[in-house]
Design an enzyme around this catalytic site. Structure first.
Site, mmCIF file in Angstrom:
data_model
loop_
_atom_site.group_PDB
_atom_site.id
_atom_site.type_symbol
_atom_site.label_atom_id
_atom_site.label_comp_id
_atom_site.label_asym_id
_atom_site.label_seq_id
_atom_site.Cartn_x
_atom_site.Cartn_y
_atom_site.Cartn_z
ATOM 1 N N ALA A 1 25.231 13.603 -30.707
ATOM 2 C CA ALA A 1 26.050 14.211 -29.503
ATOM 3 C C ALA A 1 25.535 12.923 -28.415
ATOM 4 C CB ALA A 1 26.622 15.411 -28.876
ATOM 5 N N ASP A 2 26.600 13.133 -27.318
ATOM 6 C CA ASP A 2 25.274 11.964 -26.243
ATOM 7 C C ASP A 2 27.095 12.299 -25.189
ATOM 8 O OD1 ASP A 2 24.143 10.173 -25.311
ATOM 9 O OD2 ASP A 2 25.978 9.056 -24.401
ATOM 10 N N THR A 3 25.955 13.181 -24.127
ATOM 11 C CA THR A 3 26.467 13.160 -22.229
ATOM 12 C C THR A 3 26.738 12.269 -21.752
ATOM 13 O OG1 THR A 3 26.530 15.259 -23.440
ATOM 14 C CG2 THR A 3 27.080 15.160 -20.925
#
Length: 194
Positions: free
Chosen positions: A72-74
């Site tokens: 995941a990446d934000t």
């Protein structure tokens, strides 16, 4: 259900525990720099996939059980610009002044790799902060919270009192959109929910 999490984020770990998913951490070694001209949505989606692929490679190299891998990446985005973690106090203050009284987007991409198939999703949440005074920003900085947070704030921390409106996924702003994750797990037969 058990997965590998390609992230050291305590927030992602907390969210997985919240929905009863067991996990082991496999730390990915990927460059988190945006490519020249790369749009923010493409950036977070690319990183989520790269993290998941790196961790999937690790489990094969190490001969680990073949559980699904989650990357995941934000990113916090305003005016098309990605606001990363502040370099120092001045950078953090500038970010908060830029976000003050305005709406920005928090993009969180996730990628689940299982049995050589990739299942990805993107959460886009609009967050509006109230107008922040210099005293608000100073008090917030003194908490130490902004140091390792994209956009210099965490929605689940002190800055929760700054958020006047949220349209989208609260857990996505924290770093892992649980609805999207559960939809992927259900579609792929990985969820133990009926």
């Amino acid at each position: 259900m058990k997965i590998y999490l390609a992230s050291a984020s305590p927030r992602r770990q907390e969210l997985l525990r919240q929905v009863g998913i067991e996990f082991e951490v496999l730390l990915p070694a990927v460059s988190e720099h945006a490519r020249a001209g790369e749009p923010p949505q493409a950036y977070v989606q690319r990183l989520a996939v790269e993290k998941a692929r790196f961790a999937a490679g690790l489990l094969i190299k190490r001969g680990l059980p073949r559980y699904p891998v989650l990357g995941a990446d934000t990113a916090v985005v305003i005016d098309g610009d990605i606001l990363g973690k502040p370099r120092d106090r001045g950078d953090g203050v500038n970010m908060l002044r830029r976000l003050s009284g305005r709406t920005h987007e928090v993009l969180t991409a996730l990628c689940v790799i299982h049995q050589d198939a990739e299942h990805c999703a993107l959460s886009v949440t609009k967050v509006t902060l109230g107008v922040l005074t210099d005293a608000d920003i100073s008090r917030h900085w003194q908490t130490g919270e902004p140091l390792d947070k994209a956009g210099a704030y965490a929605i689940q921390g002190y800055a929760a009192g700054f958020v006047s409106r949220l349209e989208g996924s609260y857990s996505g702003v924290m770093g892992l959109p649980l609805y999207e994750l559960m939809q992927i797990l259900q579609k792929t037969g990985l969820s133990n929910r009926e």
